[in-house]
Design a protein around this motif. Structure first.
Motif, mmCIF file in Angstrom:
data_model
loop_
_atom_site.group_PDB
_atom_site.id
_atom_site.type_symbol
_atom_site.label_atom_id
_atom_site.label_comp_id
_atom_site.label_asym_id
_atom_site.label_seq_id
_atom_site.Cartn_x
_atom_site.Cartn_y
_atom_site.Cartn_z
ATOM 1 N N MET A 1 17.844 2.328 8.850
ATOM 2 C CA MET A 1 17.273 3.688 8.726
ATOM 3 C C MET A 1 17.239 4.255 7.470
ATOM 4 S SD MET A 1 15.641 5.754 10.526
ATOM 5 C CE MET A 1 16.038 5.710 12.126
ATOM 6 N N GLU A 2 18.256 3.740 6.399
ATOM 7 C CA GLU A 2 18.349 4.116 5.237
ATOM 8 C C GLU A 2 17.851 3.217 4.317
ATOM 9 O OE1 GLU A 2 22.398 4.304 5.444
ATOM 10 O OE2 GLU A 2 22.730 5.968 6.546
ATOM 11 N N ALA A 3 17.400 2.244 4.463
ATOM 12 C CA ALA A 3 17.060 1.254 3.486
ATOM 13 C C ALA A 3 15.574 1.315 3.123
ATOM 14 C CB ALA A 3 16.992 -0.344 4.084
ATOM 15 N N PRO A 4 15.152 1.136 1.847
ATOM 16 C CA PRO A 4 13.694 1.287 1.414
ATOM 17 C C PRO A 4 12.836 0.405 2.244
ATOM 18 C CG PRO A 4 15.117 0.928 -0.381
ATOM 19 C CD PRO A 4 16.089 0.522 0.885
ATOM 20 N N VAL A 5 11.568 1.098 2.401
ATOM 21 C CA VAL A 5 10.487 0.275 3.022
ATOM 22 C C VAL A 5 9.417 0.035 2.335
ATOM 23 C CG1 VAL A 5 9.174 0.753 5.401
ATOM 24 C CG2 VAL A 5 11.378 1.824 5.081
ATOM 25 N N LEU A 6 8.849 -1.087 2.624
ATOM 26 C CA LEU A 6 7.350 -1.570 1.955
ATOM 27 C C LEU A 6 6.384 -1.524 3.270
ATOM 28 C CD1 LEU A 6 8.184 -4.565 -0.238
ATOM 29 C CD2 LEU A 6 7.809 -2.091 -1.071
ATOM 30 N N PRO B 1 20.934 -12.499 8.509
ATOM 31 C CA PRO B 1 19.758 -11.571 8.459
ATOM 32 C C PRO B 1 19.370 -11.457 7.055
ATOM 33 C CG PRO B 1 21.206 -10.359 9.270
ATOM 34 C CD PRO B 1 22.249 -11.911 9.115
ATOM 35 N N ARG B 2 18.094 -11.612 6.344
ATOM 36 C CA ARG B 2 17.772 -11.239 5.235
ATOM 37 C C ARG B 2 16.940 -9.954 5.182
ATOM 38 N NH1 ARG B 2 18.393 -16.714 5.555
ATOM 39 N NH2 ARG B 2 19.698 -17.674 4.071
ATOM 40 N N PHE B 3 16.142 -9.749 6.100
ATOM 41 C CA PHE B 3 15.362 -8.473 6.174
ATOM 42 C C PHE B 3 14.645 -8.451 7.381
ATOM 43 C CE2 PHE B 3 12.644 -12.467 5.992
ATOM 44 C CZ PHE B 3 11.594 -12.169 6.702
ATOM 45 N N THR B 4 14.218 -7.404 7.737
ATOM 46 C CA THR B 4 13.581 -6.895 9.125
ATOM 47 C C THR B 4 11.940 -6.693 8.790
ATOM 48 O OG1 THR B 4 13.383 -5.497 11.225
ATOM 49 C CG2 THR B 4 13.933 -4.428 8.758
ATOM 50 N N ALA B 5 11.124 -7.065 9.584
ATOM 51 C CA ALA B 5 9.818 -7.075 9.195
ATOM 52 C C ALA B 5 9.072 -7.010 10.502
ATOM 53 C CB ALA B 5 9.302 -8.355 8.815
ATOM 54 N N TYR B 6 7.964 -5.964 10.728
ATOM 55 C CA TYR B 6 7.206 -5.823 11.783
ATOM 56 C C TYR B 6 5.757 -6.280 11.400
ATOM 57 C CZ TYR B 6 10.891 -3.409 13.597
ATOM 58 O OH TYR B 6 12.364 -2.929 14.195
ATOM 59 N N LEU B 7 5.138 -7.486 11.712
ATOM 60 C CA LEU B 7 4.016 -7.945 11.403
ATOM 61 C C LEU B 7 2.780 -7.609 12.542
ATOM 62 C CD1 LEU B 7 5.135 -11.269 10.313
ATOM 63 C CD2 LEU B 7 5.047 -9.276 8.777
ATOM 64 N N VAL B 8 1.835 -6.714 12.206
ATOM 65 C CA VAL B 8 1.114 -6.067 13.306
ATOM 66 C C VAL B 8 -0.305 -6.398 12.892
ATOM 67 C CG1 VAL B 8 0.548 -4.190 14.812
ATOM 68 C CG2 VAL B 8 2.736 -4.314 13.748
ATOM 69 N N GLU B 9 -0.937 -7.207 13.855
ATOM 70 C CA GLU B 9 -2.324 -7.474 13.309
ATOM 71 C C GLU B 9 -3.277 -6.769 14.551
ATOM 72 O OE1 GLU B 9 -3.058 -11.392 12.492
ATOM 73 O OE2 GLU B 9 -1.152 -11.754 11.423
ATOM 74 N N ILE C 1 0.821 -1.291 -0.102
ATOM 75 C CA ILE C 1 0.202 -0.190 -0.053
ATOM 76 C C ILE C 1 0.874 1.374 0.020
ATOM 77 C CG2 ILE C 1 -1.943 -1.145 1.052
ATOM 78 C CD1 ILE C 1 -1.205 0.030 3.663
ATOM 79 N N SER C 2 2.056 1.187 0.303
ATOM 80 C CA SER C 2 2.995 2.376 0.223
ATOM 81 C C SER C 2 4.481 1.847 0.121
ATOM 82 C CB SER C 2 2.761 3.450 1.366
ATOM 83 O OG SER C 2 2.980 2.946 2.498
ATOM 84 N N VAL C 3 5.125 2.617 -0.257
ATOM 85 C CA VAL C 3 6.655 2.263 -0.336
ATOM 86 C C VAL C 3 7.436 3.734 -0.089
ATOM 87 C CG1 VAL C 3 8.638 1.555 -2.113
ATOM 88 C CG2 VAL C 3 6.297 0.701 -2.340
ATOM 89 N N HIS C 4 8.480 3.516 0.591
ATOM 90 C CA HIS C 4 9.258 4.778 1.172
ATOM 91 C C HIS C 4 10.552 4.448 0.966
ATOM 92 C CE1 HIS C 4 5.512 6.315 2.984
ATOM 93 N NE2 HIS C 4 5.312 4.882 3.280
ATOM 94 N N PRO C 5 11.474 5.416 0.419
ATOM 95 C CA PRO C 5 12.835 5.337 0.363
ATOM 96 C C PRO C 5 13.677 5.109 1.519
ATOM 97 C CG PRO C 5 12.282 7.749 0.000
ATOM 98 C CD PRO C 5 11.038 6.674 0.126
ATOM 99 N N ASP C 6 13.187 5.494 2.742
ATOM 100 C CA ASP C 6 13.996 5.075 3.942
ATOM 101 C C ASP C 6 13.009 5.379 5.198
ATOM 102 O OD1 ASP C 6 13.572 7.896 4.944
ATOM 103 O OD2 ASP C 6 15.241 8.498 3.478
ATOM 104 N N ARG C 7 13.441 4.795 6.130
ATOM 105 C CA ARG C 7 12.454 4.736 7.451
ATOM 106 C C ARG C 7 12.249 6.128 8.096
ATOM 107 N NH1 ARG C 7 14.999 1.352 12.078
ATOM 108 N NH2 ARG C 7 15.365 -0.075 10.486
ATOM 109 N N TYR D 1 17.854 -5.977 4.097
ATOM 110 C CA TYR D 1 19.157 -5.331 4.607
ATOM 111 C C TYR D 1 19.981 -5.100 3.221
ATOM 112 C CZ TYR D 1 18.192 -6.550 9.309
ATOM 113 O OH TYR D 1 17.449 -6.375 10.608
ATOM 114 N N LEU D 2 20.587 -3.994 3.161
ATOM 115 C CA LEU D 2 21.382 -3.610 2.031
ATOM 116 C C LEU D 2 22.852 -3.630 2.523
ATOM 117 C CD1 LEU D 2 19.502 -0.687 0.336
ATOM 118 C CD2 LEU D 2 19.220 -3.101 -0.181
#
Length: 419
Positions: A378-383, A351-359, A238-244, A371-372
């Motif tokens: 803080m500088e990595a793109p966010v989905l 580690p391949r990614f960080t994810a926060y799954l909130v329900e 639903i949205s993409v951001h260049p950083d956190r 992870y780049l």
């Protein structure tokens, strides 16, 4: 979510024709956020010069169309909702006396006789030419415009007053929309600030008119009009951001985690949660019934050392940071009456990614970052992903939310608990 917390597509340069909004692009000489299709310079007098459109001109046209499209969706929603409200309130008052569609003419009164008769004429023309594709639209009310519907509401405010608290708020919101409506109806350039103002006014007006989601913040990120229409094109993104940093402007930690019923997080240090959501708030969230599972990278693993080398950090710097975060959440868990609903694990894999799954009660949301090699979290793109949309609108089999949920569960099974 957009300017009002409402989000797909976000209305930034990536979705509005790209170069047209960028500094130095085709609109570089125009006021910020505006789009201009200027005619050729005065000295260019060759025949047909204005017919030559290059890539930059087409980019500007797409930007105009995309902005106007977003605005039109909001205006259409407002008009249909206001039409429904006017019909529900005034029809029972006038129809028993005047019958049929004459009740609209009677409600308009002498002051609105001109525009209501024009609506009647347009309806008759539409009937003859076959423009009425839906029988439900074959009534005078469907041919009234937004200003005319507003006029009916203002003229008969005592009839509406029992249902709506603040007449002034409704009128101000409609005033803001009138600028956008005028621009869109004439296909003129719509600047980004005016579009954002219209989206905020529309969201607020729908809420006041009783067409909102009905829950606080609609489970942290309300579905906006554009997502509701074209969201399936982007799976559940639903949205993409260049950083956190840009993510947190749109979706603060309180909005993301507050009110959660289930919170699963995986990453190296989980800074988005640990550093932006206080321990006391986390305690209250857990004691209110939230189930929490946190999965950190083992600070003593070789994967931490490799990550330190990638980022150019001093030896032990990252591992100490992760240890501090783990100690923090351990103190939070120790302060709970029932620690069994708050689990902390560590894993030893790369580690391949960080994810926060909130329900929440009726829907979920996930924040995911890869992870780049040379960029910190803080500088990595966010989905931002929508999980289990209200009413089952999303097809979970084709979304990314269940993919990251499955990956989390897989790593959780192989991880070790922190005592």
């Amino acid at each position: 979510m957009s300017s009002g917390g409402l989000e797909l597509p976000p209305g930034d340069g990536g979705h509005e024709g790209g170069p047209a909004d960028a500094p130095g692009g085709a609109a570089g000489t125009v006021a910020a956020g505006a789009v201009s299709l200027a005619p050729p310079a005065a000295g260019d007098v060759r025949a047909g010069a204005e017919l030559d459109w290059g890539a930059e001109a087409w980019s500007e046209v797409r930007t105009r169309a995309q902005r106007a499209g977003r605005a039109y969706i909001w205006l259409n929603l407002i008009e249909q909702r206001l039409r429904s409200v006017v019909g529900a309130v005034l029809r029972p008052v006038y129809e028993p006396v005047h019958g049929g569609d004459d009740w609209v003419v009677a409600a308009a009164g002498p002051a609105g006789q001109e525009w209501v008769q024009r609506a009647v004429a347009v309806r008759e023309v539409s009937r003859r030419k076959g423009y009425l594709l839906d029988p439900a639209d074959d009534n005078v009310l469907s041919f009234l415009t937004l200003p005319q519907l507003r006029e009916l509401m203002v003229q008969h405010w005592p009839c509406f007053e029992p249902y709506f608290d603040d007449r002034r708020e409704i009128e101000l919101a409609l005033d803001e929309l009138e600028v956008t409506r005028n621009v869109v109806s004439r296909n003129r350039a719509l600047s980004r600030p005016v579009l954002e103002q219209a989206e905020r006014a529309s969201a607020r007006l729908l809420e006041v008119l009783g067409a909102g989601a009905g829950s606080p913040a609609a489970d942290r990120l309300p579905i906006d009009a554009v997502e509701d229409l074209v969201g399936d094109r982007y799976a559940d993104v639903i949205s993409v951001h260049p950083d956190r940093v840009r993510l947190q402007r749109m979706l603060p930690a309180e909005d993301l985690f507050g009110g959660a019923r289930r919170l699963d997080a995986i990453g190296i240090g989980l800074n988005l949660l640990v550093q932006n959501f206080s321990g006391r708030r986390l305690v209250r969230l857990t004691e209110a019934g939230c189930r929490v599972r946190l999965l950190f990278l083992n600070p003593a693993s070789s994967a931490v050392k490799r990550r330190e080398r990638e980022l150019g950090l001093r030896k032990g710097e990252l591992s100490r940071s992760v240890e501090m975060n783990i100690l923090h959440v351990r103190r939070v868990r120790a302060g709970l009456k029932d620690p069994s609903c708050f689990d902390i694990h560590v894993f030893d894999e790369t580690p391949r990614f960080t994810a926060y799954l909130v329900e929440g009660e009726s829907s979920g949301i996930a924040v995911v970052q890869s992870y780049l090699r040379r960029a910190r979290g803080m500088e990595a793109p966010v989905l931002v992903l929508r999980g289990g949309g209200r009413g089952g609108r999303k097809d979970s089999e084709h979304g990314l939310f269940p993919t990251y949920r499955e990956e989390f569960e897989s790593v959780w099974e192989d991880s070790r608990p922190v005592s």
